[in-house]
Design an enzyme around this catalytic site. Sequence first.
Site, PDB file in Angstrom:
ATOM      1  N   ASN A 109       0.865  -1.176   0.000  1.00  0.00           N
ATOM      2  CA  ASN A 109       0.000   0.000   0.000  1.00  0.00           C
ATOM      3  C   ASN A 109       0.902   1.226   0.000  1.00  0.00           C
ATOM      4  O   ASN A 109       1.566   1.507   0.994  1.00  0.00           O
ATOM      5  CB  ASN A 109      -0.889  -0.019   1.248  1.00  0.00           C
ATOM      6  CG  ASN A 109      -1.763   1.218   1.386  1.00  0.00           C
ATOM      7  OD1 ASN A 109      -1.657   2.159   0.602  1.00  0.00           O
ATOM      8  ND2 ASN A 109      -2.634   1.214   2.388  1.00  0.00           N
TER       9      ASN A 109
ATOM     10  N   GLY B 194       1.310   4.519   6.428  1.00  0.00           N
ATOM     11  CA  GLY B 194       2.347   4.948   7.356  1.00  0.00           C
ATOM     12  C   GLY B 194       3.322   5.956   6.801  1.00  0.00           C
ATOM     13  O   GLY B 194       4.534   5.742   6.822  1.00  0.00           O
TER      14      GLY B 194
ATOM     15  N   GLY C 246      -0.890  -1.454   6.800  1.00  0.00           N
ATOM     16  CA  GLY C 246      -1.399  -1.474   8.157  1.00  0.00           C
ATOM     17  C   GLY C 246      -2.419  -2.571   8.359  1.00  0.00           C
ATOM     18  O   GLY C 246      -2.575  -3.461   7.522  1.00  0.00           O
ATOM     19  N   ASP C 247      -3.147  -2.479   9.470  1.00  0.00           N
ATOM     20  CA  ASP C 247      -4.113  -3.524   9.804  1.00  0.00           C
ATOM     21  C   ASP C 247      -5.233  -3.620   8.774  1.00  0.00           C
ATOM     22  O   ASP C 247      -5.734  -4.713   8.506  1.00  0.00           O
ATOM     23  CB  ASP C 247      -4.696  -3.253  11.199  1.00  0.00           C
ATOM     24  CG  ASP C 247      -3.652  -3.424  12.295  1.00  0.00           C
ATOM     25  OD1 ASP C 247      -3.095  -4.527  12.414  1.00  0.00           O
ATOM     26  OD2 ASP C 247      -3.388  -2.458  13.028  1.00  0.00           O
TER      27      ASP C 247
ATOM     28  N   ILE D  20      -3.895  -5.672   5.902  1.00  0.00           N
ATOM     29  CA  ILE D  20      -3.835  -7.085   6.306  1.00  0.00           C
ATOM     30  C   ILE D  20      -5.233  -7.698   6.259  1.00  0.00           C
ATOM     31  O   ILE D  20      -5.421  -8.834   5.822  1.00  0.00           O
ATOM     32  CB  ILE D  20      -3.222  -7.215   7.709  1.00  0.00           C
ATOM     33  CG1 ILE D  20      -1.781  -6.716   7.713  1.00  0.00           C
ATOM     34  CG2 ILE D  20      -3.278  -8.670   8.191  1.00  0.00           C
ATOM     35  CD1 ILE D  20      -1.176  -6.572   9.102  1.00  0.00           C
TER      36      ILE D  20
ATOM     37  N   THR E  92      -0.412   2.641  10.784  1.00  0.00           N
ATOM     38  CA  THR E  92      -0.455   3.594  11.890  1.00  0.00           C
ATOM     39  C   THR E  92      -0.406   2.889  13.238  1.00  0.00           C
ATOM     40  O   THR E  92       0.446   3.179  14.078  1.00  0.00           O
ATOM     41  CB  THR E  92      -1.727   4.453  11.800  1.00  0.00           C
ATOM     42  OG1 THR E  92      -1.753   5.117  10.534  1.00  0.00           O
ATOM     43  CG2 THR E  92      -1.753   5.499  12.904  1.00  0.00           C
TER      44      THR E  92
ATOM     45  N   SER F 239      -5.459 -14.572  23.007  1.00  0.00           N
ATOM     46  CA  SER F 239      -4.485 -15.386  22.280  1.00  0.00           C
ATOM     47  C   SER F 239      -4.909 -15.459  20.821  1.00  0.00           C
ATOM     48  O   SER F 239      -6.103 -15.532  20.513  1.00  0.00           O
ATOM     49  CB  SER F 239      -4.421 -16.800  22.870  1.00  0.00           C
ATOM     50  OG  SER F 239      -3.733 -17.683  22.012  1.00  0.00           O
TER      51      SER F 239
ATOM     52  N   ASP G 171      -5.948 -19.697  20.348  1.00  0.00           N
ATOM     53  CA  ASP G 171      -6.677 -20.520  21.326  1.00  0.00           C
ATOM     54  C   ASP G 171      -8.041 -20.977  20.842  1.00  0.00           C
ATOM     55  O   ASP G 171      -8.781 -21.645  21.563  1.00  0.00           O
ATOM     56  CB  ASP G 171      -6.830 -19.776  22.652  1.00  0.00           C
ATOM     57  CG  ASP G 171      -7.650 -18.498  22.533  1.00  0.00           C
ATOM     58  OD1 ASP G 171      -8.030 -18.127  21.400  1.00  0.00           O
ATOM     59  OD2 ASP G 171      -7.906 -17.848  23.571  1.00  0.00           O
TER      60      ASP G 171
ATOM     61  N   GLU H  23     -11.922  -1.448   9.007  1.00  0.00           N
ATOM     62  CA  GLU H  23     -12.650  -1.367   7.749  1.00  0.00           C
ATOM     63  C   GLU H  23     -14.143  -1.577   7.995  1.00  0.00           C
ATOM     64  O   GLU H  23     -14.534  -2.249   8.950  1.00  0.00           O
ATOM     65  CB  GLU H  23     -12.131  -2.435   6.770  1.00  0.00           C
ATOM     66  CG  GLU H  23     -10.639  -2.353   6.482  1.00  0.00           C
ATOM     67  CD  GLU H  23     -10.255  -1.097   5.745  1.00  0.00           C
ATOM     68  OE1 GLU H  23     -10.920  -0.761   4.759  1.00  0.00           O
ATOM     69  OE2 GLU H  23      -9.291  -0.426   6.181  1.00  0.00           O
TER      70      GLU H  23
END
Length: 293
Positions: A11, A15, A66-67, A70, A95, A214, A217, A274
Amino acid sequence: MLSKRLRLIYNPYAGRRKLTGQLDTVIRIFQESGHEVSVHRACSPEDIEETASRSWDVDRLVIAGGDGSIHQVVNGLVSIPTVQRPALGILPVGTANDLAYALRLPKSIPEACKIIGRGNVYSMDTGMVNNRYFVNVASAGLLTDVSQKVDIRVKNSLGQLAYFLKGIETLPSYRPFRVEFEYDGKRYTEEVILFMAVNGLSVGGIRQLVPRASLSDGKLDILMVPLVGWPETLRILLRVLRGEHVSTQRMKEFQISELTVHTDRPIHSDLDGELGPESTWRISVGPKISVFC
C-alpha cells in the site's frame, strides 16, 4: 537452492509512505534469501483483496501496510483452498500495527523481511462476522468507526493521535444501542456504547487491552462497555483508551467460539478498521492461516 516464489503487495500510502523509500532494499533482502519476487502496487482495498485471492501461484504472500491492508489480504487468502494457500508475511508500515504487535514483529522493515526469509510460521486464528473475516477486532459503537472517517493525509501526519481527535468529535451526538444474545444458556439484554469481539492483544494502538487474549486458542474475547451514566461511562472509556484493565463489574468480558448478536436498530460493524456487516451479527472463530513470525 530451489527458488521460493514470493509476491509482495504494498500500500503506497500506508504509514507516511514508509515503504516506498525502502522498496529496493526489501526486494534485495528477499532475493538474497532465495525468493523469486513479484511486486504489486495496490491501488485500492478491493485490489489488495482481489490480488490476494489469486495468489495460489506463490509460496509466500507479503503485505506491506497497516491492519486494514492485512484485513483485505486475509479476506482474499481464505478463498484459496488450504493446500494451495500461501503463508502470509507482514511488513508493518501502518499507523497502529495491532497485529504486528501481537505477533511481536520488529518495527524495522529490513528486520521484518528477515523474519519472512527465515520461514518460521505460526498458525493463527481468524474471526468471522457474517461472511467477512477479521484478524484483530470486530467492533461497533463509540470510537469504532473512527479509522474509516479519518482522512489519509491527516492519519499520515498525526498518526494515532488522529484517531483520538476524531473520536472526541463524535461524542456529543453519540446514541447507545441495545444488544441481545444468548450466552452460557442464558439470554442477555444490554444497553451498550461499545461492543468488541477481540482476537489479538491490541486494538487501535491500545496495547494489552485483553491481556489473556491469544491468537491461537480457538476463542474470541467479547468486551462490552454498558451505558452506566455518561460520567462513569466516560471514565471507563478513558481507562480503556489508556490500555488499563477495567473491572468486569463495569465492562462485561467473556470468551466465545460463536455468538449471534441482535440489536435494537441496524448498526454497522468495523472489522480491523474497515467497514463491516450491518447487524444482526453471527460472530465465530474462522479458519486458521499461517503467518511468518
